[in-house]
Design an enzyme around this catalytic site. Structure first.
Site, PDB file in Angstrom:
ATOM      1  N   HIS A  72      40.327  32.689  18.874  1.00  0.00           N
ATOM      2  CA  HIS A  72      40.019  33.803  19.785  1.00  0.00           C
ATOM      3  C   HIS A  72      38.548  33.736  20.164  1.00  0.00           C
ATOM      4  O   HIS A  72      37.686  33.816  19.303  1.00  0.00           O
ATOM      5  CB  HIS A  72      40.322  35.145  19.124  1.00  0.00           C
ATOM      6  CG  HIS A  72      41.772  35.492  19.137  1.00  0.00           C
ATOM      7  ND1 HIS A  72      42.232  36.785  19.070  1.00  0.00           N
ATOM      8  CD2 HIS A  72      42.874  34.708  19.254  1.00  0.00           C
ATOM      9  CE1 HIS A  72      43.558  36.777  19.129  1.00  0.00           C
ATOM     10  NE2 HIS A  72      43.972  35.532  19.227  1.00  0.00           N
ATOM     11  N   TYR A 200      40.057  46.899  19.781  1.00  0.00           N
ATOM     12  CA  TYR A 200      39.543  47.939  18.884  1.00  0.00           C
ATOM     13  C   TYR A 200      39.279  49.167  19.746  1.00  0.00           C
ATOM     14  O   TYR A 200      38.412  49.116  20.630  1.00  0.00           O
ATOM     15  CB  TYR A 200      38.220  47.507  18.249  1.00  0.00           C
ATOM     16  CG  TYR A 200      38.326  46.429  17.177  1.00  0.00           C
ATOM     17  CD1 TYR A 200      38.462  46.775  15.839  1.00  0.00           C
ATOM     18  CD2 TYR A 200      38.258  45.076  17.503  1.00  0.00           C
ATOM     19  CE1 TYR A 200      38.522  45.801  14.842  1.00  0.00           C
ATOM     20  CE2 TYR A 200      38.320  44.091  16.515  1.00  0.00           C
ATOM     21  CZ  TYR A 200      38.453  44.462  15.184  1.00  0.00           C
ATOM     22  OH  TYR A 200      38.509  43.501  14.204  1.00  0.00           O
ATOM     23  N   PRO A 292      38.311  47.822   6.582  1.00  0.00           N
ATOM     24  CA  PRO A 292      38.840  46.657   7.310  1.00  0.00           C
ATOM     25  C   PRO A 292      38.322  46.518   8.741  1.00  0.00           C
ATOM     26  O   PRO A 292      38.536  45.476   9.361  1.00  0.00           O
ATOM     27  CB  PRO A 292      40.353  46.910   7.305  1.00  0.00           C
ATOM     28  CG  PRO A 292      40.504  48.380   7.127  1.00  0.00           C
ATOM     29  CD  PRO A 292      39.343  48.830   6.302  1.00  0.00           C
ATOM     30  N   LYS A 296      36.013  41.913   7.512  1.00  0.00           N
ATOM     31  CA  LYS A 296      35.026  41.157   6.741  1.00  0.00           C
ATOM     32  C   LYS A 296      35.461  40.849   5.308  1.00  0.00           C
ATOM     33  O   LYS A 296      34.853  40.015   4.638  1.00  0.00           O
ATOM     34  CB  LYS A 296      33.697  41.932   6.700  1.00  0.00           C
ATOM     35  CG  LYS A 296      32.981  41.939   8.034  1.00  0.00           C
ATOM     36  CD  LYS A 296      32.415  40.570   8.324  1.00  0.00           C
ATOM     37  CE  LYS A 296      32.000  40.384   9.760  1.00  0.00           C
ATOM     38  NZ  LYS A 296      32.651  39.274  10.439  1.00  0.00           N
ATOM     39  N   TYR A 384      30.295  39.694  14.074  1.00  0.00           N
ATOM     40  CA  TYR A 384      31.757  39.580  14.027  1.00  0.00           C
ATOM     41  C   TYR A 384      32.179  38.141  13.716  1.00  0.00           C
ATOM     42  O   TYR A 384      33.071  37.922  12.897  1.00  0.00           O
ATOM     43  CB  TYR A 384      32.376  40.047  15.348  1.00  0.00           C
ATOM     44  CG  TYR A 384      33.861  40.302  15.234  1.00  0.00           C
ATOM     45  CD1 TYR A 384      34.349  41.566  14.938  1.00  0.00           C
ATOM     46  CD2 TYR A 384      34.779  39.260  15.380  1.00  0.00           C
ATOM     47  CE1 TYR A 384      35.711  41.797  14.798  1.00  0.00           C
ATOM     48  CE2 TYR A 384      36.140  39.469  15.238  1.00  0.00           C
ATOM     49  CZ  TYR A 384      36.604  40.745  14.951  1.00  0.00           C
ATOM     50  OH  TYR A 384      37.962  40.964  14.809  1.00  0.00           O
TER      51      TYR A 384
HETATM   52  C1  PHB Z   1      44.659  42.463  11.066  1.00  0.00           C
HETATM   53  O1  PHB Z   1      45.149  41.703  11.904  1.00  0.00           O
HETATM   54  O2  PHB Z   1      45.314  42.828  10.068  1.00  0.00           O
HETATM   55  C2  PHB Z   1      43.277  42.945  11.245  1.00  0.00           C
HETATM   56  C3  PHB Z   1      42.508  42.431  12.273  1.00  0.00           C
HETATM   57  C4  PHB Z   1      41.221  42.882  12.470  1.00  0.00           C
HETATM   58  C5  PHB Z   1      40.700  43.836  11.633  1.00  0.00           C
HETATM   59  C6  PHB Z   1      41.440  44.341  10.581  1.00  0.00           C
HETATM   60  C7  PHB Z   1      42.736  43.894  10.392  1.00  0.00           C
HETATM   61  O3  PHB Z   1      39.433  44.279  11.848  1.00  0.00           O
END
Ligand code: PHB
Ligand code: APR
Length: 389
Positions: A72, A200, A292, A296, A384
């Site tokens: 990505h 997000y 989450p 990280k 990130y």
């Molecule tokens: C996930 O795909 O489970 C996931 C992706 C990004 C995050 C947290 C969880 O920031």
């Protein structure tokens, strides 16, 4: 039994450390409390920093990730149902890899088995001894019989609820914690992801995240109150709420279906310092937890493993103990930066009960600033994709 290094915990940290030490000729034993199937049944986050990708490749476990993972080059951020994209490659020179942590763990188990590594499952009552001496040992019970392994180093890779961290005397251990007043309700569904990159989303009703595992498997999350119950969240209620919070263009094309997993996870930040005491070294979730947001957790565990494997290998190969002495300090410097970034993403994107209209508008202004400022995007993207280690 005798081995130079005993690793407690067969999650991603323990297994990767075991593999890297093995490749450098440092033998070790992994003691895991659960069965392999239990460990592989846990669903965890799915974004790998590029440094993690390179470590897995160097450890000889990158082939399936490179075949089945998705590179990505950016992500979407959203507020008030409108999204914009941050281009990681343009802003920070690197992409990330979307590949589930469960798959990373599976690949590591396979690699350890293929090279004859010793991973002892269903090891009960694992207890380290003599950590402040030069000859520690670890006892455990397997099939009703108490066993003992003498070693030189004990590595605590046993996660947040493990036994290792508690071996550090209370007078030495400093704990820093923030518990967030909400959780994430996550579902996995056999539907195509709504977006080819993650979204997000900040929303006045609460945070939402659109993620994925592959072209036919989606992972979505909603911010929920910390005391929410999964039973009160039917699939229909979940999808309706998700549609309200994500960008309009995503809501219009969202494909819904039955969930195949649904669970709630609390959010917390926690750091234990130091990460070394005598012959005990902590790695990964045994020493720190991040919320989450920003994915990280696994990546921090991997950078700990990088520093520690380097230090142990230098010790055994060149008799150079310096890396072991500086391990805690080096690891913690990166841990705190990732803790800060995870806190920032969490604070910017979630709804806090006491934030009021002012707090909501400040978040929207922050996201608007990110949308318009290459400098702000560079700061976000560099964290990130992962700070260097
Ligand atoms: C996930 O795909 O489970 C996931 C992706 C990004 C995050 C947290 C969880 O920031
Ligand atoms: N004895 C033996 N094994 C134990 C003990 C114990 N007393 N306590 C815990 N374990 C095992 C757990 O069963 C688990 O398999 O240690 C392992 C720890 O694995 P993780 O919790 O996955 O931690 P870690 O390997 O550090 O990986 C960090 O996992 O939790 C996520 O968000 C986190 O993504 C991050 C990653």
């Amino acid at each position: 039994m005798r081995t130079p290094v005993v690793i407690i915990g067969g999650g991603p940290s323990g297994l990767l450390l075991s593999q890297l030490l093995h490749l450098a000729g440092v033998e070790n034993v992994v003691l895991e409390r659960r069965t392999r199937d239990y460990v592989l049944g846990r669903i965890r986050a799915g974004v790998l920093e590029w440094g993690t990708v390179e470590m897995l490749r160097a450890a000889g476990v990158g082939a399936r990730m490179d075949r089945e993972g998705f590179v990505h080059e950016g992500t979407f951020l959203a507020a008030r149902n409108a999204q914009f994209r941050v281009d990681f490659v343009q802003r920070a020179g690197k992409p990330v890899m979307v590949y589930g942590q469960t798959e990373v763990t599976r690949d590591l188990y396979f690699a350890r088995a293929a090279s004859g590594g010793t991973v002892i499952h269903e090891a009960e009552g694992v207890t380290p001894h003599g950590l402040d001496t030069s000859a520690p040992w670890v006892t455990y019970v397997k099939n009703g019989t108490e066993e003992r392994i003498d070693c030189e180093f004990v590595i605590g890779c046993d996660g947040f609820h493990g036994v290792s961290r508690g071996c550090i005397p209370a007078s030495v251990l400093r704990e820093t914690e923030r518990v967030y007043p909400f959780g994430w309700l996550g579902i996995l569904s056999e539907t195509p992801p709504v977006s080819h990159e993650l979204i997000y989303a900040n929303h006045a009703r609460g945070f939402a995240l659109c993620s994925m595992r592959n072209a036919h498997l989606s992972r979505y999350y909603l911010q929920v109150p910390v005391d929410a119950h999964v039973e009160n969240w039917s699939d229909d209620r979940f999808w309706d709420e998700l549609r309200r919070r994500i960008p309009h263009e995503a809501a219009e094309t969202l494909v819904t279906g039955p969930s195949i997993e649904k669970s709630i996870a609390p959010l917390r930040s926690y750091v234990a310092e130091p990460m070394r005491w005598g012959r005990l070294f902590l790695c990964g979730d045994a020493a720190h937890i991040v919320p989450p947001t920003g994915a990280k957790g696994l990546n921090l565990a991997m950078s700990d493993v990088h520093y520690l494997s380097e230090a142990l290998i230098a010790h055994y190969r060149d008799g150079e103990p310096g890396g072991l002495d500086t391990y805690s300090e080096r690891a913690l410097a990166r841990v705190w930066k990732a803790t800060r970034f995870s806190w920032w993403m969490t604070t910017t994107l979630h709804r806090f009960d006491d934030q009021g209209a002012f707090g909501q508008r400040i978040q929207e202004a922050e996201i608007d600033y990110l949308a318009s400022s290459p400098a702000a995007q560079a700061a976000m993207a560099e964290n990130y994709v992962g700070l260097p280690f």
